[in-house]
Design a protein around this motif. Structure first.
Motif, PDB file in Angstrom:
ATOM      1  N   VAL A 103       0.853  -1.185   0.000  1.00 21.12           N
ATOM      2  CA  VAL A 103       0.000   0.000   0.000  1.00 21.12           C
ATOM      3  C   VAL A 103       0.891   1.238   0.000  1.00 21.12           C
ATOM      4  N   ASN A 104       0.650   2.171  -0.924  1.00 23.55           N
ATOM      5  CA  ASN A 104       1.469   3.384  -0.963  1.00 23.55           C
ATOM      6  C   ASN A 104       1.095   4.313   0.200  1.00 23.55           C
ATOM      7  N   PHE A 105       1.877   5.359   0.370  1.00 25.05           N
ATOM      8  CA  PHE A 105       1.719   6.239   1.531  1.00 25.05           C
ATOM      9  C   PHE A 105       0.342   6.900   1.544  1.00 25.05           C
ATOM     10  N   PHE A 106      -0.126   7.326   0.393  1.00 27.87           N
ATOM     11  CA  PHE A 106      -1.433   7.987   0.315  1.00 27.87           C
ATOM     12  C   PHE A 106      -2.548   7.021   0.699  1.00 27.87           C
ATOM     13  N   GLN A 156     -10.636 -10.897   7.898  1.00 26.88           N
ATOM     14  CA  GLN A 156     -11.241  -9.677   7.378  1.00 26.88           C
ATOM     15  C   GLN A 156     -10.345  -8.445   7.465  1.00 26.88           C
ATOM     16  N   ARG A 157      -9.308  -8.470   8.300  1.00 27.50           N
ATOM     17  CA  ARG A 157      -8.511  -7.265   8.482  1.00 27.50           C
ATOM     18  C   ARG A 157      -7.263  -7.219   7.610  1.00 27.50           C
ATOM     19  N   ALA A 158      -6.997  -8.267   6.843  1.00 25.96           N
ATOM     20  CA  ALA A 158      -5.784  -8.316   6.019  1.00 25.96           C
ATOM     21  C   ALA A 158      -5.892  -7.342   4.849  1.00 25.96           C
ATOM     22  N   VAL A 159      -4.953  -6.426   4.752  1.00 33.26           N
ATOM     23  CA  VAL A 159      -4.990  -5.398   3.706  1.00 33.26           C
ATOM     24  C   VAL A 159      -4.890  -6.024   2.320  1.00 33.26           C
ATOM     25  N   ILE A 160      -4.197  -7.158   2.214  1.00 35.70           N
ATOM     26  CA  ILE A 160      -4.031  -7.803   0.913  1.00 35.70           C
ATOM     27  C   ILE A 160      -5.365  -8.193   0.297  1.00 35.70           C
ATOM     28  N   SER A 161      -6.399  -8.321   1.125  1.00 35.86           N
ATOM     29  CA  SER A 161      -7.709  -8.701   0.591  1.00 35.86           C
ATOM     30  C   SER A 161      -8.334  -7.575  -0.232  1.00 35.86           C
ATOM     31  N   ILE A 205     -14.512   8.463   2.039  1.00 34.54           N
ATOM     32  CA  ILE A 205     -13.075   8.191   2.120  1.00 34.54           C
ATOM     33  C   ILE A 205     -12.801   6.716   1.828  1.00 34.54           C
ATOM     34  N   GLU A 206     -13.702   5.840   2.233  1.00 38.17           N
ATOM     35  CA  GLU A 206     -13.543   4.418   1.917  1.00 38.17           C
ATOM     36  C   GLU A 206     -13.615   4.188   0.411  1.00 38.17           C
ATOM     37  N   THR A 207     -14.470   4.933  -0.261  1.00 35.31           N
ATOM     38  CA  THR A 207     -14.550   4.836  -1.718  1.00 35.31           C
ATOM     39  C   THR A 207     -13.265   5.332  -2.367  1.00 35.31           C
ATOM     40  N   ILE A 208     -12.734   6.426  -1.851  1.00 37.16           N
ATOM     41  CA  ILE A 208     -11.464   6.960  -2.373  1.00 37.16           C
ATOM     42  C   ILE A 208     -10.338   5.953  -2.131  1.00 37.16           C
ATOM     43  N   PHE A 209     -10.360   5.317  -0.958  1.00 42.36           N
ATOM     44  CA  PHE A 209      -9.355   4.283  -0.672  1.00 42.36           C
ATOM     45  C   PHE A 209      -9.456   3.148  -1.684  1.00 42.36           C
ATOM     46  N   ASP A 210     -10.684   2.669  -1.955  1.00 46.99           N
ATOM     47  CA  ASP A 210     -10.875   1.610  -2.947  1.00 46.99           C
ATOM     48  C   ASP A 210     -10.332   2.022  -4.305  1.00 46.99           C
ATOM     49  N   ASN A 211     -10.609   3.267  -4.698  1.00 46.46           N
ATOM     50  CA  ASN A 211     -10.124   3.753  -5.995  1.00 46.46           C
ATOM     51  C   ASN A 211      -8.601   3.827  -6.031  1.00 46.46           C
ATOM     52  N   SER A 212      -7.987   4.192  -4.899  1.00 52.54           N
ATOM     53  CA  SER A 212      -6.518   4.277  -4.860  1.00 52.54           C
ATOM     54  C   SER A 212      -5.892   2.890  -4.982  1.00 52.54           C
ATOM     55  N   ILE A 213      -6.571   1.883  -4.446  1.00 50.80           N
ATOM     56  CA  ILE A 213      -6.087   0.511  -4.548  1.00 50.80           C
ATOM     57  C   ILE A 213      -6.102   0.038  -6.002  1.00 50.80           C
ATOM     58  N   ARG A 214      -7.099   0.509  -6.762  1.00 53.87           N
ATOM     59  CA  ARG A 214      -7.212   0.083  -8.164  1.00 53.87           C
ATOM     60  C   ARG A 214      -6.007   0.498  -8.988  1.00 53.87           C
ATOM     61  N   GLN A 250      -6.424   4.626   4.678  1.00 52.01           N
ATOM     62  CA  GLN A 250      -6.799   3.440   5.451  1.00 52.01           C
ATOM     63  C   GLN A 250      -6.783   3.722   6.950  1.00 52.01           C
ATOM     64  N   GLU A 251      -5.690   4.311   7.434  1.00 51.60           N
ATOM     65  CA  GLU A 251      -5.568   4.557   8.869  1.00 51.60           C
ATOM     66  C   GLU A 251      -6.498   5.674   9.340  1.00 51.60           C
ATOM     67  N   SER A 252      -6.781   6.626   8.482  1.00 54.85           N
ATOM     68  CA  SER A 252      -7.741   7.676   8.842  1.00 54.85           C
ATOM     69  C   SER A 252      -9.129   7.092   9.045  1.00 54.85           C
ATOM     70  N   ILE A 253      -9.484   6.155   8.190  1.00 55.44           N
ATOM     71  CA  ILE A 253     -10.776   5.465   8.317  1.00 55.44           C
ATOM     72  C   ILE A 253     -10.827   4.698   9.637  1.00 55.44           C
ATOM     73  N   VAL A 254      -9.740   3.997   9.938  1.00 53.41           N
ATOM     74  CA  VAL A 254      -9.687   3.227  11.189  1.00 53.41           C
ATOM     75  C   VAL A 254      -9.868   4.145  12.392  1.00 53.41           C
ATOM     76  N   TYR A 255      -9.122   5.263  12.411  1.00 49.58           N
ATOM     77  CA  TYR A 255      -9.207   6.170  13.558  1.00 49.58           C
ATOM     78  C   TYR A 255     -10.603   6.769  13.685  1.00 49.58           C
TER      79      TYR A 255
END
Length: 416
Positions: free
Chosen positions: A65-68, A164-169, A130-139, A73-78
């Motif tokens: 996962v890149n820095f952005f 469920q918590r593995a980022v690779i998923s 933000i979760e949608t933006i995260f999904d798009n960044s993963i693409r 991801q971590e902002s969503i968690v917090y």
């Protein structure tokens, strides 16, 4: 039908791959493909016991996962931890946010994530955006093309994530949605939902209990309750299998335990619980006050990912009453995360007989209470601070929603 099982770590190997779960899928006419990132030696161990039941084993392409994306991801968690602590009226949930970071880059990531997370926590719709933006960044990740090629070739009917918590998923589920492939995830443990580490959204969610279903629907209101299935977990099925059981005399003889003594299992937590050795020493000191003839022995089982030597001094000092049975988990590198460490098949027998032939378990809030409950054996939870004025407080452990929500709902039958 073809089903892809995502195997992101060693716990998934023990709980699902070694269990009868694979056989039941095979008996239901599924072709089973493992899509994994565990060590090659773990795959060799799986092949030894399941080679006739698994159609194909494929390694997940390297994914970082890149820095952005990590900030997102971590902002969503917090943000979700802040919300979860409010919804469950439990501030201890915020302790799941790990501030013990080292290095400028990690500290910067932490601070930015806290600021962004705090801001978006004020509006749930913002979290979803933000979760949608995260999904798009993963693409846009370089691994997506290889993952798409794998999924295209395998052409599964269903993809089930075993953690469920593995980022690779995330990129894999992303590709599955793009190709309209049905997806599901198991929830790794009884306390994982409030931790805000549900990386992706799925067509189905498989949980242990009604309480977990209630919690999931409360904390993730976008999840349809009909998609959440209460199915238990196969990690406890081993205790009902005679194949894993040894006689008490054979088991005790193997490890030098005394058949005439009562046996206390002390099951330790990982290094995030810093005073486990203190607890073990305190227990030993109390037992030494009992006359030798009546004095119980301690069967010590370390947390599998704890490769430290922090217990060695205590075990040596009280070698007359402490017998350590090392968990048979293998590791290929200095990394002791659950990605790089995995259980041998033999460890199932070790654990089953440890529980079967011990009289009681003592620990600090561990799920081993569930294991012992299978055989209707008691668990004693430690509830004091062995080191005064420490940042780590035992009251924080028992303030987690796992404990106080369970107690508050138990009388209503929601823990079944």
């Amino acid at each position: 039908m073809k089903i892809v099982l995502l195997v992101p770590d060693g716990v998934a190997v023990r709980n699902y791959i070694y269990s009868d779960f694979i056989k039941e899928l095979k008996d239901a006419n599924f072709d089973i493909i493992l899509y994994h990132q565990v060590p090659d030696s773990a795959i060799n161990a799986i092949n030894e016991v399941k080679k006739n039941e698994i159609s194909e084993i494929v390694r997940i392409p390297d994914f970082k996962v890149n820095f952005f994306s990590r900030i997102l991801q971590e902002s969503i968690v917090y943000a979700r931890l802040l919300l979860n602590s409010q919804k469950l009226e439990n501030k201890s949930i915020l302790l799941f946010w790990n501030r013990n970071q080292k290095g400028f880059k990690r500290l910067t990531l932490l601070k930015i994530s806290e600021i962004v997370g705090f801001l978006i926590s004020k509006n749930y719709a913002l979290i979803l955006q933000i979760e949608t933006i995260f999904d798009n960044s993963i693409r846009n990740n370089s691994a997506i093309k290889s993952i798409e090629e794998d999924i295209e070739r395998i052409n599964p009917d269903y993809i089930l994530n075993l953690h469920q918590r593995a980022v690779i998923s995330a990129p894999i589920i992303n590709v599955a949605k793009k190709k309209s492939i049905q997806t599901g995830t198991v929830i790794f443990s009884w306390d994982n939902i409030p931790k805000a580490r549900l990386i992706s959204r799925y067509d189905n969610y498989f949980v242990w209990s009604k309480l977990m279903k209630q919690e999931l629907c409360l904390l993730y209101p976008e999840v349809n309750g009909n998609s959440v299935k209460v199915v238990g977990t196969p990690q406890f099925e081993f205790y009902f299998k005679s194949d894993y059981k040894q006689s008490k005399s054979d088991f005790f003889a193997t490890f030098g335990l005394d058949l005439d003594k009562k046996t206390i299992c002390f099951s330790a937590n990982d290094t995030s619980s810093p005073y486990e050795a203190n607890y073990l020493e305190d227990l030993c000191e109390e037992l030494m006050k009992i006359e030798v003839k009546e004095r119980p022995q301690i069967l010590f089982r370390k947390c599998p990912v704890d490769k430290s030597n922090r217990f060695d001094v205590v075990i040596e000092k009280y070698s007359d009453i402490v017998i350590s049975i090392e968990p048979d988990w293998r590791i290929e590198s200095d990394d002791t995360s659950f990605v790089c460490i995995y259980p041998s098949y033999n460890d199932i027998q070790l654990l089953v007989n440890t529980v079967l032939h011990s009289d009681v378990v003592i620990n600090l809030g561990s799920t081993m209470a569930h294991d012992f409950a299978v055989y209707n054996k008691p668990c004693l939870y430690l509830n004091y601070d062995p080191v005064q004025n420490s940042i780590f407080k035992v009251k924080d452990v028992y303030a987690f929603s796992t404990f106080h929500e369970y107690e508050s709902h138990r009388c209503c039958g929601l823990d079944q």
